[in-house]
Scaffold this motif. Structure first.
Motif, PDB file in Angstrom:
ATOM      1  N   GLY A 144     -14.654  -3.847   5.633  1.00 25.79           N
ATOM      2  CA  GLY A 144     -13.614  -3.904   6.657  1.00 25.79           C
ATOM      3  C   GLY A 144     -13.533  -2.667   7.519  1.00 25.79           C
ATOM      4  N   GLN A 148      -9.977   2.708   0.221  1.00 24.07           N
ATOM      5  CA  GLN A 148     -11.376   2.338  -0.019  1.00 24.07           C
ATOM      6  C   GLN A 148     -12.304   2.948   1.023  1.00 24.07           C
ATOM      7  N   ASP A 203      -9.262  -0.312   5.757  1.00 17.74           N
ATOM      8  CA  ASP A 203      -8.285  -0.777   4.790  1.00 17.74           C
ATOM      9  C   ASP A 203      -7.277   0.311   4.462  1.00 17.74           C
ATOM     10  N   SER A 218      -8.636  -4.386  -5.883  1.00 17.39           N
ATOM     11  CA  SER A 218      -8.851  -4.995  -4.580  1.00 17.39           C
ATOM     12  C   SER A 218      -8.224  -6.382  -4.522  1.00 17.39           C
ATOM     13  N   ASP A 276      -5.971   0.841   1.423  1.00 14.78           N
ATOM     14  CA  ASP A 276      -5.933   1.183   0.001  1.00 14.78           C
ATOM     15  C   ASP A 276      -6.746   2.417  -0.357  1.00 14.78           C
ATOM     16  N   LYS A 288      -5.075 -11.199   5.320  1.00 21.30           N
ATOM     17  CA  LYS A 288      -5.709 -10.095   6.035  1.00 21.30           C
ATOM     18  C   LYS A 288      -6.161 -10.487   7.426  1.00 21.30           C
ATOM     19  N   GLU A 337       0.815  -1.218   0.000  1.00 17.76           N
ATOM     20  CA  GLU A 337       0.000   0.000   0.000  1.00 17.76           C
ATOM     21  C   GLU A 337       0.850   1.269   0.000  1.00 17.76           C
TER      22      GLU A 337
END
Length: 259
Positions: A157, A99, A95, A213, A97, A72, A21
């Protein structure tokens, strides 16, 4: 909870599982710390090779992990255990990323309670890819059945867990390494009297994200359904649980029919 009793930074710890990431982790950490000043942010580097760990540390996060990629679920449990050692009463997860918008954390905090897991729900938001939406609805149906109450966006998440929901993380070791952990813990928590609540958040996909993803709708949902089916079979398929899960939200505390 009302704003007056929402968890304060002293009792809330944020956990971000992160794998490759580097493009987004600094922004996520910085925005999260800006949204809740004083918040402890733990980034669990799940074996990244792109400098994720160093970038997260430079942004002000405490970085854990860094060994081989474990999945994860394993990364989340490592971060959760570390949060509990800091005497966290609540653990927020999101998360790395991009999101999830860190600025939406107060929406979840407003619903936090010691007997409730709060899920950032994208079910009412536009923009979710059709295949992902269908896969999530399948997972929601099965997880709601096993949890005996309606669960909205079980695959999100972005959550707040009370410490009581994390009291037996050791039971998941050696399995539930990937996305299935986040589903299984909802079921196990519900059976211990800790239900879920949904806080509406936007759905960020496509151009809003810097990478695809890691979630695989077919393979990961299949693993989740198999896990849930095992729990239901152990309860004789739990017809009462199915009845309860299909009731409109807010009615799940009414008396169920006798088995």
């Amino acid at each position: 909870m009302t704003d007056a009793t929402a968890p304060t930074p002293e009792f809330l710890v944020a956990v971000i599982p992160a794998y490759q990431e580097a493009a987004t982790i600094a922004d996520v950490v910085t925005r999260l710390r800006g949204t809740v000043p004083g918040l402890a942010v733990l980034v669990v580097d799940d074996g990244s090779s792109d400098g994720t760990a160093g970038i997260a540390a430079a942004a002000g996060a405490l970085v854990l992990g860094g060994a081989a990629n474990q999945g994860k679920g394993a990364a989340l449990r490592l971060g959760m255990r570390a949060a509990l050692t800091r005497e966290a009463g609540f653990v927020a997860t999101l998360d790395g990323d991009g999101q999830h918008r860190p600025e939406d954390l107060p929406r979840l905090l407003a619903l936090a309670a010691p007997d409730r897991i709060v899920i950032g729900s994208r079910r009412g938001a536009p923009g979710q890819p059709a295949a992902r939406r269908r896969a999530n609805r399948v997972a929601d149906f099965w997880i709601s059945w096993a949890a005996r109450h309606p669960v909205a966006d079980s695959q999100s998440g972005f959550r707040i867990y009370p410490a009581a929901a994390l009291a037996d993380l050791a039971r998941y070791e050696g399995r539930a390494r990937g996305f299935s952990f986040e589903s299984e813990i909802l079921i196990d928590a519900a059976r211990a009297g800790i239900t879920t609540a949904a806080a509406d958040i936007p759905a960020l996909y496509g151009a809003a994200l810097r990478r695809a993803s890691h979630f695989r709708p077919v393979a990961d949902i299949a693993r989740i359904v198999i896990m849930v089916a095992g729990k239901l079979l152990a309860r004789g398929m739990d017809p009462v649980g199915l009845w309860r899960s299909l009731r409109p939200p807010g009615q799940e505390k009414r008396d169920a029919p006798s088995t």
